[in-house]
Write a protein that holds these residues in place. Sequence first.
Motif, PDB file in Angstrom:
ATOM      1  N   UNK A   1       0.842  -1.206   0.000  1.00  0.00           N
ATOM      2  CA  UNK A   1       0.000   0.000   0.000  1.00  0.00           C
ATOM      3  C   UNK A   1       0.873   1.251   0.000  1.00  0.00           C
ATOM      4  N   UNK A   2       1.943   1.206   0.793  1.00  0.00           N
ATOM      5  CA  UNK A   2       2.798   2.378   0.862  1.00  0.00           C
ATOM      6  C   UNK A   2       3.510   2.646  -0.456  1.00  0.00           C
ATOM      7  N   UNK A   3       3.841   1.598  -1.171  1.00  0.00           N
ATOM      8  CA  UNK A   3       4.489   1.782  -2.477  1.00  0.00           C
ATOM      9  C   UNK A   3       3.630   2.649  -3.391  1.00  0.00           C
ATOM     10  N   UNK A   4       2.320   2.464  -3.299  1.00  0.00           N
ATOM     11  CA  UNK A   4       1.423   3.267  -4.144  1.00  0.00           C
ATOM     12  C   UNK A   4       1.458   4.732  -3.736  1.00  0.00           C
ATOM     13  N   UNK A   5       1.601   4.984  -2.455  1.00  0.00           N
ATOM     14  CA  UNK A   5       1.741   6.371  -1.982  1.00  0.00           C
ATOM     15  C   UNK A   5       3.040   6.977  -2.517  1.00  0.00           C
ATOM     16  N   UNK A   6       4.106   6.179  -2.508  1.00  0.00           N
ATOM     17  CA  UNK A   6       5.408   6.690  -2.953  1.00  0.00           C
ATOM     18  C   UNK A   6       5.385   7.051  -4.436  1.00  0.00           C
ATOM     19  N   UNK A   7       4.726   6.220  -5.221  1.00  0.00           N
ATOM     20  CA  UNK A   7       4.607   6.515  -6.654  1.00  0.00           C
ATOM     21  C   UNK A   7       3.813   7.806  -6.845  1.00  0.00           C
TER      22      UNK A   7
ATOM     23  N   UNK B   1      -1.636  10.938   5.880  1.00  0.00           N
ATOM     24  CA  UNK B   1      -1.452  11.946   4.819  1.00  0.00           C
ATOM     25  C   UNK B   1      -0.002  12.382   4.783  1.00  0.00           C
ATOM     26  N   UNK B   2       0.430  12.678   3.572  1.00  0.00           N
ATOM     27  CA  UNK B   2       1.811  13.050   3.314  1.00  0.00           C
ATOM     28  C   UNK B   2       1.791  14.496   2.848  1.00  0.00           C
ATOM     29  N   UNK B   3       2.499  15.355   3.578  1.00  0.00           N
ATOM     30  CA  UNK B   3       2.543  16.768   3.196  1.00  0.00           C
ATOM     31  C   UNK B   3       3.661  16.993   2.187  1.00  0.00           C
ATOM     32  N   UNK B   4       3.379  17.823   1.209  1.00  0.00           N
ATOM     33  CA  UNK B   4       4.446  18.277   0.319  1.00  0.00           C
ATOM     34  C   UNK B   4       4.370  19.800   0.226  1.00  0.00           C
ATOM     35  N   UNK B   5       5.471  20.432   0.636  1.00  0.00           N
ATOM     36  CA  UNK B   5       5.562  21.889   0.638  1.00  0.00           C
ATOM     37  C   UNK B   5       6.489  22.345  -0.485  1.00  0.00           C
ATOM     38  N   UNK B   6       5.981  23.011  -1.492  1.00  0.00           N
ATOM     39  CA  UNK B   6       6.894  23.645  -2.446  1.00  0.00           C
ATOM     40  C   UNK B   6       7.661  24.756  -1.730  1.00  0.00           C
ATOM     41  N   UNK B   7       8.920  24.941  -2.109  1.00  0.00           N
ATOM     42  CA  UNK B   7       9.768  25.936  -1.437  1.00  0.00           C
ATOM     43  C   UNK B   7      10.439  26.854  -2.452  1.00  0.00           C
ATOM     44  N   UNK B   8      10.675  28.084  -2.016  1.00  0.00           N
ATOM     45  CA  UNK B   8      11.334  29.082  -2.850  1.00  0.00           C
ATOM     46  C   UNK B   8      12.504  29.677  -2.085  1.00  0.00           C
ATOM     47  N   UNK B   9      13.482  30.152  -2.823  1.00  0.00           N
ATOM     48  CA  UNK B   9      14.621  30.809  -2.189  1.00  0.00           C
ATOM     49  C   UNK B   9      14.129  31.940  -1.292  1.00  0.00           C
ATOM     50  N   UNK B  10      14.730  32.020  -0.107  1.00  0.00           N
ATOM     51  CA  UNK B  10      14.427  33.107   0.834  1.00  0.00           C
ATOM     52  C   UNK B  10      12.930  33.224   1.147  1.00  0.00           C
ATOM     53  N   UNK B  11      12.252  32.076   1.269  1.00  0.00           N
ATOM     54  CA  UNK B  11      10.813  32.124   1.593  1.00  0.00           C
ATOM     55  C   UNK B  11      10.563  32.155   3.099  1.00  0.00           C
ATOM     56  N   UNK B  12      11.635  32.170   3.878  1.00  0.00           N
ATOM     57  CA  UNK B  12      11.481  32.300   5.328  1.00  0.00           C
ATOM     58  C   UNK B  12      11.333  30.985   6.070  1.00  0.00           C
TER      59      UNK B  12
END
Length: 137
Positions: free
Chosen positions: A57-63, A99-110
């Motif tokens: 099941x976790x493999x499907x999350x990773x994909x 749930x798996x969080x994904x945070x996009x990040x930018x240079x100098x975003x604090x």
Amino acid sequence: MENCIFCKIVNKEVPNYTVYEDDFVLAFLDIFPHSKGHTVIIPKKHFVDLSAMTEEEWQKMAVALKRVEEKLQTVLQPAGFNIGINDQPAGGQVVPHVHWHIFPRWEKDGGGSVHSIIKNPGELKVEEVWKLFGKSS
Ligand code: AMP
Ligand code: ZN
């Protein structure tokens, strides 16, 4: 699971901003984003935490995670990402549906890195912790 906000989202009782979907997972924008495009990836089936899921099941999350990151990269073009799971209440989990969080990040975003989550290594030396694993490592 009754009264689970994420199950309600899967069942379309609560609306969501879907970013990616397949048979096993749903990924949607977090309504209280920590960065632009903050997304959560969930299994459509209710699992309270990571320990309740099988490796298959976790493999499907990773994909799905890989595909979501690629989508976020294409659409928002961030400079990086943080990816993390608040697993169980002591780990900061509030919604008891994996749930798996994904945070996009930018240079100098604090923001910081995953290292900023905790700095409390305890009294044991690293070698002493390692010895606790015995032959299981
Ligand atoms: P956690 O603290 O890891 O349990 O995170 C739960 C996350 O779910 C938080 O970041 C919330 O902002 C998010 N969340 C709660 N309800 C919703 C919802 N209806 N739609 C999207 N995200 C939600
Ligand atoms: Zn649920």
